[in-house]
Design a protein around this motif. Sequence first.
Motif, PDB file in Angstrom:
ATOM      1  N   ASN A  69       0.784  -1.250   0.000  1.00  0.00           N
ATOM      2  CA  ASN A  69       0.000   0.000   0.000  1.00  0.00           C
ATOM      3  C   ASN A  69       0.809   1.290   0.000  1.00  0.00           C
ATOM      4  OD1 ASN A  69      -2.568  -1.320   0.026  1.00  0.00           O
ATOM      5  ND2 ASN A  69      -2.196  -1.797   2.176  1.00  0.00           N
ATOM      6  N   THR A  70       2.092   1.235  -0.246  1.00  0.00           N
ATOM      7  CA  THR A  70       2.897   2.450  -0.289  1.00  0.00           C
ATOM      8  C   THR A  70       2.534   3.269  -1.519  1.00  0.00           C
ATOM      9  OG1 THR A  70       4.730   1.377   0.842  1.00  0.00           O
ATOM     10  CG2 THR A  70       5.257   3.374  -0.390  1.00  0.00           C
ATOM     11  N   ALA A  71       2.343   4.563  -1.317  1.00  0.00           N
ATOM     12  CA  ALA A  71       2.104   5.485  -2.430  1.00  0.00           C
ATOM     13  C   ALA A  71       3.456   5.944  -2.963  1.00  0.00           C
ATOM     14  CB  ALA A  71       1.292   6.687  -1.970  1.00  0.00           C
ATOM     15  N   ILE A  72       3.621   5.852  -4.267  1.00  0.00           N
ATOM     16  CA  ILE A  72       4.857   6.266  -4.921  1.00  0.00           C
ATOM     17  C   ILE A  72       4.533   7.434  -5.841  1.00  0.00           C
ATOM     18  CG2 ILE A  72       6.758   5.556  -6.437  1.00  0.00           C
ATOM     19  CD1 ILE A  72       6.550   3.908  -3.815  1.00  0.00           C
ATOM     20  N   ARG A  73       5.210   8.557  -5.629  1.00  0.00           N
ATOM     21  CA  ARG A  73       5.033   9.716  -6.507  1.00  0.00           C
ATOM     22  C   ARG A  73       6.342   9.947  -7.251  1.00  0.00           C
ATOM     23  NH1 ARG A  73       1.878  14.520  -6.315  1.00  0.00           N
ATOM     24  NH2 ARG A  73       1.229  13.901  -4.233  1.00  0.00           N
ATOM     25  N   ILE A  74       6.262   9.917  -8.564  1.00  0.00           N
ATOM     26  CA  ILE A  74       7.431  10.239  -9.382  1.00  0.00           C
ATOM     27  C   ILE A  74       7.179  11.593 -10.024  1.00  0.00           C
ATOM     28  CG2 ILE A  74       8.764   9.626 -11.427  1.00  0.00           C
ATOM     29  CD1 ILE A  74       8.655   6.777 -10.573  1.00  0.00           C
ATOM     30  N   THR A  75       8.117  12.502  -9.806  1.00  0.00           N
ATOM     31  CA  THR A  75       8.028  13.846 -10.356  1.00  0.00           C
ATOM     32  C   THR A  75       9.162  14.037 -11.352  1.00  0.00           C
ATOM     33  OG1 THR A  75       7.090  14.665  -8.289  1.00  0.00           O
ATOM     34  CG2 THR A  75       8.010  16.309  -9.802  1.00  0.00           C
ATOM     35  N   LEU A  76       8.812  14.510 -12.542  1.00  0.00           N
ATOM     36  CA  LEU A  76       9.802  14.853 -13.550  1.00  0.00           C
ATOM     37  C   LEU A  76       9.785  16.361 -13.731  1.00  0.00           C
ATOM     38  CD1 LEU A  76       9.170  12.138 -16.285  1.00  0.00           C
ATOM     39  CD2 LEU A  76      10.892  12.138 -14.481  1.00  0.00           C
ATOM     40  N   THR A  77      10.970  16.939 -13.750  1.00  0.00           N
ATOM     41  CA  THR A  77      11.112  18.373 -13.928  1.00  0.00           C
ATOM     42  C   THR A  77      12.051  18.626 -15.094  1.00  0.00           C
ATOM     43  OG1 THR A  77      10.892  18.660 -11.542  1.00  0.00           O
ATOM     44  CG2 THR A  77      11.747  20.533 -12.785  1.00  0.00           C
ATOM     45  N   ARG A  78      11.596  19.494 -16.005  1.00  0.00           N
ATOM     46  CA  ARG A  78      12.468  19.890 -17.117  1.00  0.00           C
ATOM     47  C   ARG A  78      12.727  21.384 -16.990  1.00  0.00           C
ATOM     48  NH1 ARG A  78      12.265  19.772 -23.690  1.00  0.00           N
ATOM     49  NH2 ARG A  78      14.451  20.388 -23.890  1.00  0.00           N
ATOM     50  N   THR A  79      13.999  21.716 -16.872  1.00  0.00           N
ATOM     51  CA  THR A  79      14.409  23.111 -16.832  1.00  0.00           C
ATOM     52  C   THR A  79      15.228  23.381 -18.081  1.00  0.00           C
ATOM     53  OG1 THR A  79      16.304  22.469 -15.485  1.00  0.00           O
ATOM     54  CG2 THR A  79      14.409  23.345 -14.330  1.00  0.00           C
ATOM     55  N   GLN A  80      14.846  24.430 -18.769  1.00  0.00           N
ATOM     56  CA  GLN A  80      15.492  24.784 -20.021  1.00  0.00           C
ATOM     57  C   GLN A  80      15.671  26.295 -20.039  1.00  0.00           C
ATOM     58  OE1 GLN A  80      13.110  23.452 -23.285  1.00  0.00           O
ATOM     59  NE2 GLN A  80      14.751  23.606 -24.765  1.00  0.00           N
ATOM     60  N   ALA A  81      16.835  26.756 -20.442  1.00  0.00           N
ATOM     61  CA  ALA A  81      17.133  28.186 -20.453  1.00  0.00           C
ATOM     62  C   ALA A  81      16.068  28.959 -21.225  1.00  0.00           C
ATOM     63  CB  ALA A  81      18.503  28.433 -21.066  1.00  0.00           C
ATOM     64  N   ASN A  82      15.641  30.074 -20.647  1.00  0.00           N
ATOM     65  CA  ASN A  82      14.695  31.006 -21.274  1.00  0.00           C
ATOM     66  C   ASN A  82      13.288  30.446 -21.475  1.00  0.00           C
ATOM     67  OD1 ASN A  82      16.795  32.934 -21.482  1.00  0.00           O
ATOM     68  ND2 ASN A  82      17.478  31.954 -23.375  1.00  0.00           N
ATOM     69  N   LEU A  83      12.974  29.324 -20.864  1.00  0.00           N
ATOM     70  CA  LEU A  83      11.624  28.757 -20.947  1.00  0.00           C
ATOM     71  C   LEU A  83      11.126  28.441 -19.541  1.00  0.00           C
ATOM     72  CD1 LEU A  83      11.954  26.269 -23.947  1.00  0.00           C
ATOM     73  CD2 LEU A  83      10.798  28.475 -23.944  1.00  0.00           C
ATOM     74  N   PRO A  84       9.808  28.475 -19.353  1.00  0.00           N
ATOM     75  CA  PRO A  84       9.284  28.120 -18.032  1.00  0.00           C
ATOM     76  C   PRO A  84       9.589  26.658 -17.690  1.00  0.00           C
ATOM     77  CG  PRO A  84       7.586  29.140 -19.410  1.00  0.00           C
ATOM     78  CD  PRO A  84       8.767  28.876 -20.286  1.00  0.00           C
ATOM     79  N   GLU A  85       9.780  26.402 -16.414  1.00  0.00           N
ATOM     80  CA  GLU A  85      10.012  25.048 -15.940  1.00  0.00           C
ATOM     81  C   GLU A  85       8.750  24.210 -16.148  1.00  0.00           C
ATOM     82  OE1 GLU A  85      12.091  23.940 -12.018  1.00  0.00           O
ATOM     83  OE2 GLU A  85       9.952  23.920 -11.546  1.00  0.00           O
ATOM     84  N   ILE A  86       8.945  22.965 -16.550  1.00  0.00           N
ATOM     85  CA  ILE A  86       7.839  22.015 -16.667  1.00  0.00           C
ATOM     86  C   ILE A  86       8.007  21.002 -15.542  1.00  0.00           C
ATOM     87  CG2 ILE A  86       6.781  20.218 -18.076  1.00  0.00           C
ATOM     88  CD1 ILE A  86       7.843  21.679 -20.553  1.00  0.00           C
ATOM     89  N   LYS A  87       6.955  20.837 -14.751  1.00  0.00           N
ATOM     90  CA  LYS A  87       7.004  19.898 -13.623  1.00  0.00           C
ATOM     91  C   LYS A  87       5.713  19.081 -13.632  1.00  0.00           C
ATOM     92  CE  LYS A  87       8.737  20.017  -9.020  1.00  0.00           C
ATOM     93  NZ  LYS A  87       9.220  20.897  -7.979  1.00  0.00           N
ATOM     94  N   VAL A  88       5.865  17.763 -13.699  1.00  0.00           N
ATOM     95  CA  VAL A  88       4.713  16.860 -13.718  1.00  0.00           C
ATOM     96  C   VAL A  88       4.966  15.721 -12.741  1.00  0.00           C
ATOM     97  CG1 VAL A  88       4.136  17.396 -16.118  1.00  0.00           C
ATOM     98  CG2 VAL A  88       5.637  15.477 -15.619  1.00  0.00           C
ATOM     99  N   SER A  89       3.886  15.084 -12.296  1.00  0.00           N
ATOM    100  CA  SER A  89       4.063  13.935 -11.414  1.00  0.00           C
ATOM    101  C   SER A  89       2.955  12.921 -11.636  1.00  0.00           C
ATOM    102  CB  SER A  89       4.109  14.365  -9.951  1.00  0.00           C
ATOM    103  OG  SER A  89       2.903  14.963  -9.577  1.00  0.00           O
ATOM    104  N   ALA A  90       3.227  11.712 -11.179  1.00  0.00           N
ATOM    105  CA  ALA A  90       2.267  10.615 -11.246  1.00  0.00           C
ATOM    106  C   ALA A  90       2.381   9.817  -9.962  1.00  0.00           C
ATOM    107  CB  ALA A  90       2.553   9.735 -12.455  1.00  0.00           C
TER     108      ALA A  90
END
Length: 98
Positions: A69-90
Amino acid sequence: MSDGHDSLRTLAREASRGFVTSSSDQVAFGVAREIVTRGAILLGYEVALERGEIQMNVDCSSYPCISPNTAIRITLTRTQANLPEIKVSAIEYVSPWA
């Protein structure tokens, strides 16, 4: 930007599924990394990976992560110069019979 969210969210979801079906924490972290790496390359993010623009973070609601029953959250973050950060999770859950 929307395409980036969608493709990274798919990677996070697949990585979390691979994580929760693994036999141990050690295996699970390796599986998740491999899914993100191979998936990112298939989706055209190879240069972003090489530049370290895509980061993966794993949060577990209990330890060891691969326990019932452990909840696992994986978050991916993309940082790219001059663009907003993209952050998603599941979030996925380890089987109660693990």
